[in-house]
Design a protein around this motif. Sequence first.
Motif, PDB file in Angstrom:
ATOM      1  N   ARG A 110       3.418  -1.561  57.666  1.00 49.78           N
ATOM      2  CA  ARG A 110       3.351  -0.096  57.511  1.00 49.78           C
ATOM      3  C   ARG A 110       4.159   0.297  56.284  1.00 49.78           C
ATOM      4  N   GLY A 111       3.757   1.390  55.632  1.00 53.34           N
ATOM      5  CA  GLY A 111       4.501   1.833  54.468  1.00 53.34           C
ATOM      6  C   GLY A 111       3.797   2.982  53.792  1.00 53.34           C
ATOM      7  N   GLU A 112       4.184   3.231  52.552  1.00 52.18           N
ATOM      8  CA  GLU A 112       3.664   4.420  51.863  1.00 52.18           C
ATOM      9  C   GLU A 112       2.191   4.305  51.487  1.00 52.18           C
ATOM     10  N   TRP A 113       1.664   3.050  51.406  1.00 53.27           N
ATOM     11  CA  TRP A 113       0.253   2.889  51.052  1.00 53.27           C
ATOM     12  C   TRP A 113      -0.621   2.997  52.291  1.00 53.27           C
ATOM     13  N   THR A 114      -1.125   4.196  52.509  1.00 56.67           N
ATOM     14  CA  THR A 114      -2.059   4.456  53.598  1.00 56.67           C
ATOM     15  C   THR A 114      -3.479   4.451  53.024  1.00 56.67           C
ATOM     16  N   ARG A 117      -3.897   7.324  50.764  1.00 63.67           N
ATOM     17  CA  ARG A 117      -3.281   7.149  49.439  1.00 63.67           C
ATOM     18  C   ARG A 117      -4.180   6.298  48.534  1.00 63.67           C
ATOM     19  N   ASN A 153       0.742  -2.891  52.376  1.00 67.98           N
ATOM     20  CA  ASN A 153       2.093  -2.559  51.884  1.00 67.98           C
ATOM     21  C   ASN A 153       2.896  -3.808  51.506  1.00 67.98           C
ATOM     22  N   SER A 184       5.032   1.963  42.313  1.00 68.92           N
ATOM     23  CA  SER A 184       5.349   2.156  43.732  1.00 68.92           C
ATOM     24  C   SER A 184       6.248   1.038  44.254  1.00 68.92           C
TER      25      SER A 184
END
Length: 234
Positions: A110-114, A117, A153, A184
């Motif tokens: 899990r992380g900022e790259w959805t 995104r 991610n 990123s």
Amino acid sequence: MAEPLLAINNMSSGYGDFQALFGVNLSVPEKSILGLVGANGAGKSTLFKAILGLLPRERDMVMFRGQPIGDLTPERLPKIGIVMVPEGRRLFRSLSVEENLRIAADHGRRGEWTIDRVFELFPILGERRNQAATQLSGGQQQMVAIGRALVANPAVILFDEISLGLAPVVVNDVYAALPAIVDSGISAVLVEQDVDRVRKLAGSLVCMREGRVVLSGPADAFSKAELIAAYFGE
Ligand code: ATP
């Protein structure tokens, strides 16, 4: 010097009795691009496969954040943050864009790259999210392959000839995403036939020939002539 994110130590590997890698060393710093060049058959794809555990390697041949990880199975690597964008893209052909991304997201971190995104990075994929991968152009399929890597991610992405078979203008579109990816916080190892492109993008360069590293260092340390000479072994 800061510890490299990923270090390959004295990697030897191959296909059964055929040895294709001979003591390869390289290190990938945090948040940067390492360009990996070399002629057809130099061993670049083989190196990626050996890093990922698709070919035999020993535990301490692959170090990640200072820890030996060469005993991990291929399925484990996305979980610790190492993924590949393979040559030929390898999408689930009958699944939609979004389904392809969903599967990768479920197997990664899990992380900022959805998925959303990824659609911001490649808006055309958002527009075509419900279409099957087979209905996309080659460039769009490559964007899905990159998106699939991102939604895991990772800390590092191994890119294997992402421009292969694409028209030059499409190649530019695909490569335009790279700065945002590195910004990123992701590192990239970039196998690319276009040496000029690699030189512009990469912080450091490694050239392989016949399964060995024949040149490595900061990208601006070599003239084009030196690089071409290493590439062809002149
Ligand atoms: P390319 O640009 O053609 O992908 P590369 O630098 O990635 O080149 P590799 O594909 O890693 O080169 O090939 C390195 C060596 O391993 C070559 O001699 C090749 O013939 C051999 N090789 C590659 N794949 C296999 C395989 N599946 N079985 C046996 N030998 C292989």
